[in-house]
Scaffold this motif. Structure first.
Motif, short mmCIF file in Angstrom:
data_model
loop_
_atom_site.label_atom_id
_atom_site.label_comp_id
_atom_site.label_asym_id
_atom_site.label_seq_id
_atom_site.Cartn_x
_atom_site.Cartn_y
_atom_site.Cartn_z
N ASN A 1 35.60 45.47 36.53
CA ASN A 1 36.25 45.75 36.09
C ASN A 1 38.10 46.52 37.21
N CYS B 1 31.55 40.89 36.81
CA CYS B 1 32.20 41.89 37.86
C CYS B 1 32.71 42.56 37.70
N GLN C 1 27.75 45.98 29.00
CA GLN C 1 28.63 45.40 29.99
C GLN C 1 29.15 46.11 30.72
N HIS C 2 28.05 46.81 31.29
CA HIS C 2 28.68 48.75 32.28
C HIS C 2 27.48 48.45 33.64
N LYS D 1 34.03 43.02 44.51
CA LYS D 1 34.38 41.60 43.48
C LYS D 1 34.10 40.43 43.92
N PRO E 1 32.50 49.71 33.32
CA PRO E 1 32.67 48.66 32.58
C PRO E 1 33.06 47.38 33.25
N LEU E 2 32.42 46.22 33.14
CA LEU E 2 32.05 44.69 33.88
C LEU E 2 33.22 43.79 33.01
N ASP E 3 34.02 42.81 33.66
CA ASP E 3 34.87 42.09 33.44
C ASP E 3 33.77 40.93 32.35
N GLU E 4 34.00 39.79 32.00
CA GLU E 4 33.15 38.75 31.39
C GLU E 4 32.84 37.93 32.12
N THR F 1 39.63 49.61 36.31
CA THR F 1 38.77 50.22 35.95
C THR F 1 38.54 50.89 37.11
N ARG F 2 38.10 50.83 37.82
CA ARG F 2 37.66 50.95 39.32
C ARG F 2 38.34 51.51 40.13
#
Length: 356
Positions: free
Chosen positions: A89, A87, A51-52, A41, A81-84, A92-93
């Motif tokens: 998430n 990067c 968004q992924h 990150k 998934p990616l955050d806003e 989830t990672r």
């Protein structure tokens, strides 16, 4: 376990080197530096799509001599998934990492590595065309010989394509994908050029879908732009746009795009094919040219479909970093048609399904 804080740590645990490929909008190798940066990150994921992060992870035991693709070991297809901010998430990672480590510790490194993604919610399966292109790109990167399907395609394209026959029906997607990876080799550039102008439409479409992962020579870009200006079949138009999608937008391409889209107030069902291709594969063009973006949104707003297509395309473009700001600037503008203003008002009345 306390020291496992990234995907790289997992692969170190099982003694594997890993090569990453992005399989989202296009198939793109990810450099080791990029992998470290998004894994920890330090930077946003470089190729976000819906968004992924759509990752293909090629796992190879350390200190093992290079073998064929089939013998390399394990390929994971992982969707995270990616955050806003774009990067990974981290929650989830970390859940994904824990599920992998638990299976590896339970079954041992060899069996655990193969079964680690069994029943995982983070797995995705590429479609047949994308899988063929990925294997072709991977084999070329590893300097492997092409499959038997490749020579079948070369033989077909070397024949007289003006003679109508059904020989093309025996060609495999794998062969066309392998030809596409050789697009910058002059003898194959010529065959691809010939195919785009004269081959059966199913061959043209399949070849274009493979070419979307490659950087094309200028000669082929020009051929595709010329074909785009004369082609009437909107599915083939969409295929040409996909093949051109890695090209930078310029005047030679922009004028045919305006001509292709036509009137602001008309958007028949067939017109949706090139519009969907532009939104899904060419958002960087729309981000660079506000007028092109406006034409698309106006056309969609004028459809009599309850704003379904408008919502789908808006969702697609609002998730891409290059089109998000230009899109919302347009939708908030006071200089739009009443139809577009009305469509904006209906944006949040239901949750749109993703564009395919």
């Amino acid at each position: 376990m306390n020291n496992i804080e990234s995907l790289s740590d997992v692969f170190d645990l099982v003694g594997c080197d890993v090569s990453y490929y992005d399989l989202g909008r296009n198939i793109t190798p990810i450099t080791p530096q990029q992998a470290i940066q998004f894994d920890r990150k330090q930077h946003a994921y470089p190729y976000p799509f819906r968004q992924h992060a759509w990752l293909a992870c090629l796992l190879k035991p350390k200190n093992t001599a290079q073998k064929s693709v089939a013998e390399l070991g394990v390929i994971w297809f992982v969707k995270l998934p990616l955050d806003e901010s774009g990067c990974l998430n981290l929650g989830t990672r970390d859940h994904f990492i824990k599920s992998i480590v638990d299976k590896i510790l339970l079954k041992g490194e060899t069996a655990g590595l193969s079964d680690a993604l069994e029943d995982s919610p983070y797995v995705f399966k590429p479609d047949q065309q994308r899988m063929a292109s990925f294997h072709a790109i991977l084999a070329k990167d590893l300097r492997q010989s092409p499959s038997a399907y490749f020579q079948d395609v070369v033989d077909y394209l070397s024949s007289d394509l003006t003679v109508q026959n059904s020989h093309w029906q025996t060609l495999g997607l794998q062969g066309m994908a392998e030809l596409a990876t050789r697009v910058n080799e002059p003898k194959y550039t010529h065959l691809i050029d010939k195919a785009l102008c004269h081959a059966a439409k199913p061959v043209v479409s399949a070849l274009c879908h493979a070419l979307e992962h490659e950087t094309l020579p200028v000669s082929l870009q020009n051929t595709l732009i010329n074909q785009l200006q004369t082609e009437q079949d909107t599915l083939i138009q969409a295929s040409f746009l996909r093949a051109l999608s890695r090209m930078e937008l310029n005047d030679a391409l922009l004028m045919p795009l305006f001509a292709l889209l036509g009137s602001l107030s008309e958007c028949h069902n067939e017109t949706l094919h090139p519009i969907a291709a532009l939104a899904a594969k060419c958002p960087h063009w729309l981000g660079r040219n506000p007028q092109l973006l406006r034409i698309i949104m106006e056309k969609l707003a004028h459809r009599e479909d309850g704003h379904i297509a408008f919502k789908q395309i808006t969702t697609e473009l609002s998730q891409h970093p290059e089109t998000k700001q230009p899109l919302w600037a347009l939708l908030r503008s006071g200089h739009v048609s009443p139809k577009l203003a009305q469509a904006v008002g209906f944006l949040f009345t239901q949750s749109p399904k993703p564009l395919h």
